[in-house]
Design an enzyme around this catalytic site. Structure first.
Site, PDB file in Angstrom:
ATOM      1  N   LYS A   1      -4.843 -17.540  -6.885  1.00 48.02           N
ATOM      2  CA  LYS A   1      -5.373 -16.080  -6.670  1.00 48.02           C
ATOM      3  C   LYS A   1      -7.034 -16.252  -6.657  1.00 48.02           C
ATOM      4  CE  LYS A   1      -5.114 -11.318  -8.240  1.00 48.02           C
ATOM      5  NZ  LYS A   1      -4.287 -10.235  -9.157  1.00 48.02           N
TER       6      LYS A   1
ATOM      7  N   ASP B   1     -11.476  -6.907  -8.708  1.00 48.28           N
ATOM      8  CA  ASP B   1     -10.322  -5.935  -8.246  1.00 48.28           C
ATOM      9  C   ASP B   1     -10.465  -4.635  -8.752  1.00 48.28           C
ATOM     10  OD1 ASP B   1      -7.778  -5.212  -8.013  1.00 48.28           O
ATOM     11  OD2 ASP B   1      -6.667  -6.181  -9.574  1.00 48.28           O
TER      12      ASP B   1
ATOM     13  N   LYS C   1      -8.335   1.400 -10.489  1.00 45.60           N
ATOM     14  CA  LYS C   1      -8.230   1.102 -11.819  1.00 45.60           C
ATOM     15  C   LYS C   1      -8.874   2.131 -12.934  1.00 45.60           C
ATOM     16  CE  LYS C   1      -7.139  -3.823 -11.585  1.00 45.60           C
ATOM     17  NZ  LYS C   1      -5.794  -3.684 -12.679  1.00 45.60           N
TER      18      LYS C   1
ATOM     19  N   ASP D   1     -10.580 -12.211 -11.916  1.00 45.76           N
ATOM     20  CA  ASP D   1      -9.411 -11.930 -10.978  1.00 45.76           C
ATOM     21  C   ASP D   1      -9.313 -13.328 -10.200  1.00 45.76           C
ATOM     22  OD1 ASP D   1      -6.846 -10.812 -11.002  1.00 45.76           O
ATOM     23  OD2 ASP D   1      -7.419  -9.278  -9.508  1.00 45.76           O
TER      24      ASP D   1
ATOM     25  N   ASP E   1      -3.217  -1.700  -6.102  1.00 44.51           N
ATOM     26  CA  ASP E   1      -3.655  -2.485  -7.417  1.00 44.51           C
ATOM     27  C   ASP E   1      -2.618  -3.661  -7.267  1.00 44.51           C
ATOM     28  OD1 ASP E   1      -5.358  -3.386  -9.224  1.00 44.51           O
ATOM     29  OD2 ASP E   1      -4.555  -1.892 -10.669  1.00 44.51           O
TER      30      ASP E   1
ATOM     31  N   GLU F   1      -2.353  -6.269  -5.564  1.00 44.75           N
ATOM     32  CA  GLU F   1      -3.002  -6.727  -4.333  1.00 44.75           C
ATOM     33  C   GLU F   1      -2.890  -8.372  -4.332  1.00 44.75           C
ATOM     34  OE1 GLU F   1      -4.635  -6.303  -6.920  1.00 44.75           O
ATOM     35  OE2 GLU F   1      -5.578  -8.190  -7.543  1.00 44.75           O
TER      36      GLU F   1
ATOM     37  N   ARG G   1      -0.360 -10.205  -5.236  1.00 45.48           N
ATOM     38  CA  ARG G   1       0.779 -10.900  -4.498  1.00 45.48           C
ATOM     39  C   ARG G   1       0.673 -10.605  -2.974  1.00 45.48           C
ATOM     40  NH1 ARG G   1       4.245  -6.426  -7.808  1.00 45.48           N
ATOM     41  NH2 ARG G   1       2.729  -7.082  -9.146  1.00 45.48           N
TER      42      ARG G   1
HETATM   43  N1  BES Z   1      -5.360  -8.429 -11.373  1.00 45.18           N
HETATM   44  C1  BES Z   1      -4.515  -7.356 -11.917  1.00 45.18           C
HETATM   45  C2  BES Z   1      -3.726  -8.059 -13.127  1.00 45.18           C
HETATM   46  C3  BES Z   1      -4.321  -8.043 -14.637  1.00 45.18           C
HETATM   47  C4  BES Z   1      -4.512  -6.765 -15.198  1.00 45.18           C
HETATM   48  C5  BES Z   1      -4.580  -8.945 -15.114  1.00 45.18           C
HETATM   49  C6  BES Z   1      -5.209  -6.856 -16.511  1.00 45.18           C
HETATM   50  C7  BES Z   1      -5.315  -9.001 -16.329  1.00 45.18           C
HETATM   51  C8  BES Z   1      -5.658  -7.875 -16.903  1.00 45.18           C
HETATM   52  C9  BES Z   1      -3.536  -7.173 -11.161  1.00 45.18           C
HETATM   53  O1  BES Z   1      -3.949  -7.177  -9.424  1.00 45.18           O
HETATM   54  C10 BES Z   1      -2.907  -5.868 -11.092  1.00 45.18           C
HETATM   55  O2  BES Z   1      -3.546  -4.855 -11.030  1.00 45.18           O
HETATM   56  N2  BES Z   1      -1.666  -5.641 -11.333  1.00 45.18           N
HETATM   57  C11 BES Z   1      -0.794  -4.388 -11.544  1.00 45.18           C
HETATM   58  C12 BES Z   1       0.261  -4.472 -11.042  1.00 45.18           C
HETATM   59  C13 BES Z   1       0.984  -3.095 -11.062  1.00 45.18           C
HETATM   60  C14 BES Z   1       0.201  -2.216  -9.950  1.00 45.18           C
HETATM   61  C15 BES Z   1       2.473  -3.311 -10.534  1.00 45.18           C
HETATM   62  C16 BES Z   1      -0.767  -4.368 -13.118  1.00 45.18           C
HETATM   63  O3  BES Z   1      -0.719  -5.513 -13.760  1.00 45.18           O
HETATM   64  O4  BES Z   1      -0.983  -3.407 -13.698  1.00 45.18           O
HETATM   65 ZN    ZN Z   2      -5.879  -8.513  -9.453  1.00 42.71          ZN
HETATM   66 MN    MN Z   3      -4.784  -5.276  -8.953  1.00 45.93          MN
END
Ligand code: BES
Ligand code: ZN
Ligand code: MN
Length: 494
Positions: free
Chosen positions: A266, A271, A278, A289, A348, A350, A352
């Protein structure tokens, strides 16, 4: 500044260097090298221990100065703890404390005898390799946008004593791995206005010019449109930086056609969450990210530098996730390269979306095994904290291989279930699947999403959301899981 490493003979106690580095046990006294050193300087180490100026407590570092009888007038004495408890984890702790104590100061070159210590369940080659790796790790300093001040100079040359017969080969391998880890950290630490998709692509191209049997190809937006990568392009739409799909090939196998191992990382260079923005607190950390992608570059560099006899392909979708008038939105339905439609319920989620198209693309290489690496879910960090990568796969054999590699090199993963039961969380009436599951098991439902694009190929997913960087101002990219993956690939060489 890169750490220079040179091997020396363990019997050479009295080398001309800035300092000697030796260990002392809490219960067993001086290690053999420390004892030799003590004899040479008239018992100064023994006296320091007797006066309680020095200690054998694990990780305690004492600097003895002005010693007479040794070419180097300094000795750095590090506590090893109890002799029977000097296992892999404690040895790493000893190395870490020793290295950290040398990060700044007048000692530019040290002759270390720590790699000759006996370590429980590990051999001398492992000890040597870890010595180089830990010193490289703890002496690394980010300086791309904050050059080191004159007062911040420290150790830059390590002489390691070793009795390992194949020491030169072990050294070369460890240095290749250390450099791969450093590349991964450096890319992770760079700010998101510098480390853009273009920057990652340029770095991958540079690797191709520097390394043998290495090629890099970069797919542009137009190429991705032709391939029908609607999910990746959907995420990219809100950013002023055009997306790149980076494809690196290292052809190390004697048989050029040998089936490759494929790594997909990834590469979200920042992000924001997109329209599902966020919160502001610690949003700067979302520059990390792209650490999955950076790990893929690090692994490819390391295996090429090692000249590993395998074919390895790295695929990195590099995209920025931004809110904008053109950005994709919750409710949008995207059509992925596989033809499956995806309802976006949260912009968010994104990672996947860019990975599913990258995985579909990577299938063309007919991988022997495909592993994706991603800072995918906050949920994984909630589940496993900052110590273990989340590992999800349907294949027990691959899980065992990756877990074993991680345990061996001390870059550990932990497996989470990927049972059929979890898949229904992605059901929606508006598309083939939704891009988020419910509030439970977020790390697993994210893996379920990816798995829908992989089919029955040999595949594993590593969620590195908790492990890719250390939080806070003093943190930074860890370079994980470059070591795990390189070890896994080394173990695949027959
Ligand atoms: N890059 C983030 C995941 C992340 C968050 C990694 C904090 C490390 C620290 C990812 O893109 C994300 O935002 N995931 C969301 C998914 C949710 C919207 C289903 C998450 O984990 O909140
Ligand atoms: Zn992310
Ligand atoms: Mn995200």
């Amino acid at each position: 500044m890169k750490l220079a490493v040179q091997l020396i003979d363990p019997t050479e106690i009295d080398v001309a260097t800035d300092a000697l580095l030796v260990g002392v046990y809490e219960d067993f006294g001086l290690s053999p090298a420390a004892a030799a050193c003590d004899r040479a300087c008239g018992g100064a180490l023994t006296r320091a221990l007797e006066r309680k100026d020095a200690s054998g407590r694990i990780g305690a570092v004492t600097r003895l100065l002005g010693l007479v009888g040794l070419h180097s007038s300094r000795v750095v004495l590090v506590g090893l703890g109890e002799k029977s408890r000097l296992d892999a984890a404690n040895y790493l702790k000893v190395l870490a404390e020793a290295a950290k104590s040398l990060k700044v100061g007048p000692i530019r070159q040290v002759a270390s005898h720590l790699a000759t210590l006996p370590i429980k369940d590990r051999d001398a080659a492992w000890a040597l390799s870890q010595h180089i790796l830990q010193f490289s790790r703890h002496l690394y300093r980010y300086q791309a946008t904050r050059p080191r001040k004159a007062t911040e100079v420290g150790l830059d040359r390590l002489l390691v004593a070793t009795m390992v017969a194949s020491a030169t080969a072990v050294q070369a391998t460890a240095m290749a791995l250390a450099d791969g880890i450093t590349l991964c950290r450096e890319l992770g630490n760079l700010p998101p206005n510098i480390c853009t998709p273009q920057y990652l692509a340029d770095t991958a191209r540079r690797l191709a010019t520097e390394l043998p049997r290495f090629t890099t190809e970069v797919l542009e937006s137009a190429d991705m449109e032709q391939l029908g990568m609607g999910a990746l392009l959907g995420v990219a739409r809100g950013s002023a930086h055009p997306p790149k799909l980076i494809v690196m090939k290292y052809q190390g196998a004697a048989d050029g056609d040998a089936v490759p191992y494929v790594l997909v990382g990834k590469g979200i260079t920042f992000d924001t969450g997109g329209i599902s923005l966020k919160p502001g607190a610690a949003m700067d950390e979302m520059k990390y990210d792209m650490c999955g992608g950076a790990a893929v570059l690090g692994v490819l560099q390391a295996v090429a530098q090692m000249a590993l006899p395998l074919n390895v392909i790295g695929v990195v979708p590099a995209v920025e996730n931004m809110p904008d008038g053109a950005a994709y939105r919750p409710g949008d339905v995207l059509t992925a390269m596989s033809g499956q439609t995806i309802e976006v319920l949260n912009t968010d989620a994104e990672g996947r979306l860019i990975l599913c198209d990258a995985l579909s693309y990577a299938k063309r290489f007919k991988p022997r095994t495909m592993v994706d690496i991603a800072t995918l879910t906050g949920a994984c960090m909630v589940a496993l904290g900052k110590h273990a990568h989340g590992l999800m796969t349907h294949q027990d054999k691959i899980a065992d291989e990756l877990l074993a590699a991680g345990a061996k090199i001390h870059d550990r993963a932990w497996r989470l279930p990927l049972w059929e039961d979890y898949y229904s969380a992605l059901n929606t009436d508006f598309a083939d699947l939704a891009n988020i599951g419910g509030k439970h098991a977020g790390a697993i439902t994210a893996a379920c999403f990816l798995s829908r694009f992989v089919g029955d190929l040999n595949w594993a997913h590593l969620d590195i959301a908790g492990t890719a960087w250390d939080e806070g101002r003093k943190g930074g990219a860890t370079g994980r899981p470059v070591a795990l993956l390189v070890q896994w690939l080394q173990d695949r060489v027959v």
